[in-house]
Motif scaffolding. Structure first.
Motif, PDB file in Angstrom:
ATOM      1  N   MET A  80      21.498   8.793   9.005  1.00  0.00           N
ATOM      2  CA  MET A  80      20.112   9.203   9.061  1.00  0.00           C
ATOM      3  C   MET A  80      19.395   8.497  10.191  1.00  0.00           C
ATOM      4  N   SER A  81      19.636   7.213  10.385  1.00  0.00           N
ATOM      5  CA  SER A  81      18.902   6.485  11.408  1.00  0.00           C
ATOM      6  C   SER A  81      19.243   6.990  12.813  1.00  0.00           C
ATOM      7  N   ALA A  82      20.430   7.586  13.019  1.00  0.00           N
ATOM      8  CA  ALA A  82      20.790   8.113  14.324  1.00  0.00           C
ATOM      9  C   ALA A  82      20.019   9.393  14.632  1.00  0.00           C
ATOM     10  N   GLN A  83      19.646  10.141  13.626  1.00  0.00           N
ATOM     11  CA  GLN A  83      18.946  11.400  13.828  1.00  0.00           C
ATOM     12  C   GLN A  83      17.432  11.241  13.853  1.00  0.00           C
TER      13      GLN A  83
ATOM     14  N   SER B 186      13.747   8.807  13.746  1.00  0.00           N
ATOM     15  CA  SER B 186      13.024   7.541  13.808  1.00  0.00           C
ATOM     16  C   SER B 186      11.693   7.810  13.116  1.00  0.00           C
ATOM     17  N   ALA B 187      11.176   6.810  12.464  1.00  0.00           N
ATOM     18  CA  ALA B 187       9.927   6.983  11.724  1.00  0.00           C
ATOM     19  C   ALA B 187       9.161   5.667  11.738  1.00  0.00           C
ATOM     20  N   THR B 188       7.853   5.779  11.912  1.00  0.00           N
ATOM     21  CA  THR B 188       6.988   4.608  11.941  1.00  0.00           C
ATOM     22  C   THR B 188       5.690   4.940  11.233  1.00  0.00           C
ATOM     23  N   LEU B 189       5.213   4.014  10.431  1.00  0.00           N
ATOM     24  CA  LEU B 189       3.905   4.182   9.816  1.00  0.00           C
ATOM     25  C   LEU B 189       2.887   3.898  10.916  1.00  0.00           C
ATOM     26  N   THR B 190       2.164   4.931  11.345  1.00  0.00           N
ATOM     27  CA  THR B 190       1.323   4.817  12.533  1.00  0.00           C
ATOM     28  C   THR B 190      -0.164   4.671  12.245  1.00  0.00           C
ATOM     29  N   SER B 191      -0.620   5.097  11.079  1.00  0.00           N
ATOM     30  CA  SER B 191      -2.042   4.977  10.777  1.00  0.00           C
ATOM     31  C   SER B 191      -2.265   5.237   9.290  1.00  0.00           C
ATOM     32  N   PHE B 192      -3.527   5.206   8.914  1.00  0.00           N
ATOM     33  CA  PHE B 192      -3.903   5.497   7.531  1.00  0.00           C
ATOM     34  C   PHE B 192      -5.324   6.021   7.541  1.00  0.00           C
ATOM     35  N   HIS B 193      -5.712   6.653   6.457  1.00  0.00           N
ATOM     36  CA  HIS B 193      -7.113   7.037   6.284  1.00  0.00           C
ATOM     37  C   HIS B 193      -7.441   7.082   4.799  1.00  0.00           C
ATOM     38  N   THR B 194      -8.730   7.033   4.512  1.00  0.00           N
ATOM     39  CA  THR B 194      -9.204   7.049   3.133  1.00  0.00           C
ATOM     40  C   THR B 194      -9.578   8.473   2.749  1.00  0.00           C
ATOM     41  N   ALA B 195      -9.053   8.925   1.633  1.00  0.00           N
ATOM     42  CA  ALA B 195      -9.381  10.248   1.103  1.00  0.00           C
ATOM     43  C   ALA B 195     -10.355  10.074  -0.057  1.00  0.00           C
ATOM     44  N   SER B 196     -11.213  11.041  -0.259  1.00  0.00           N
ATOM     45  CA  SER B 196     -12.222  11.022  -1.329  1.00  0.00           C
ATOM     46  C   SER B 196     -13.024   9.719  -1.326  1.00  0.00           C
ATOM     47  N   PRO B 197     -13.639   9.360  -0.190  1.00  0.00           N
ATOM     48  CA  PRO B 197     -14.311   8.059  -0.110  1.00  0.00           C
ATOM     49  C   PRO B 197     -15.462   7.881  -1.095  1.00  0.00           C
ATOM     50  N   ASP B 198     -16.066   8.966  -1.544  1.00  0.00           N
ATOM     51  CA  ASP B 198     -17.211   8.845  -2.448  1.00  0.00           C
ATOM     52  C   ASP B 198     -16.829   8.823  -3.920  1.00  0.00           C
ATOM     53  N   LYS B 199     -15.675   9.394  -4.251  1.00  0.00           N
ATOM     54  CA  LYS B 199     -15.273   9.489  -5.656  1.00  0.00           C
ATOM     55  C   LYS B 199     -13.785   9.189  -5.772  1.00  0.00           C
TER      56      LYS B 199
END
Length: 123
Positions: free
Chosen positions: A1-4, A6-19
């Motif tokens: 799998m690693s030869a095929q 590549s994956a990196t956690l690149t960012s994040f965001h907040t969903a439903s910020p009010d509730k």
């Protein structure tokens, strides 16, 4: 799998910020000349870890679950680092076929996603 892939956690965001807010972690996946993003909540990472443990008897360390304060910026930043470490360990560990089939769907593009070709940088 690693030869095929590549994956990196690149960012994040907040969903439903009010509730009942929650954090979505964005993984950028590359396979050959294709690139796409996958969006996962913390509980989906936990689900993946559970499957890894069931199939192999172990899994990489993951940031712990928090009942309170999970939306504090320092907690989210710490989770980003920890989850990316978890992902990188999953990507470099030699995987049996059954395990590779478990990890691949977690990195698959959404059915409606458009795969973005990776373009070479021009200078």
């Amino acid at each position: 799998m690693s030869a095929q892939y590549s994956a990196t956690l690149t960012s994040f965001h907040t969903a439903s910020p009010d509730k009942d807010p929650y954090t979505i972690y964005v993984i950028t996946v590359k396979r050959g000349a294709q690139q796409w993003q996958v969006f996962r909540r913390y509980r989906e990472w936990e689900d993946l870890r559970t499957v890894l443990q069931q199939q192999t008897g172990s899994s990489p360390q993951m940031p712990g679950k928090m009942l309170f304060g999970r939306m504090r910026p320092e907690v989210i930043e710490s989770r980003v680092v920890g989850l990316d470490n978890f992902l990188q360990l999953c990507m470099v560990t030699p995987l049996p076929l059954a395990l590779a089939l478990t990890l691949a769907p977690a990195l698959a593009p959404a059915p409606t996603a458009t795969l973005t070709p990776i373009l070479p940088l021009t200078r």
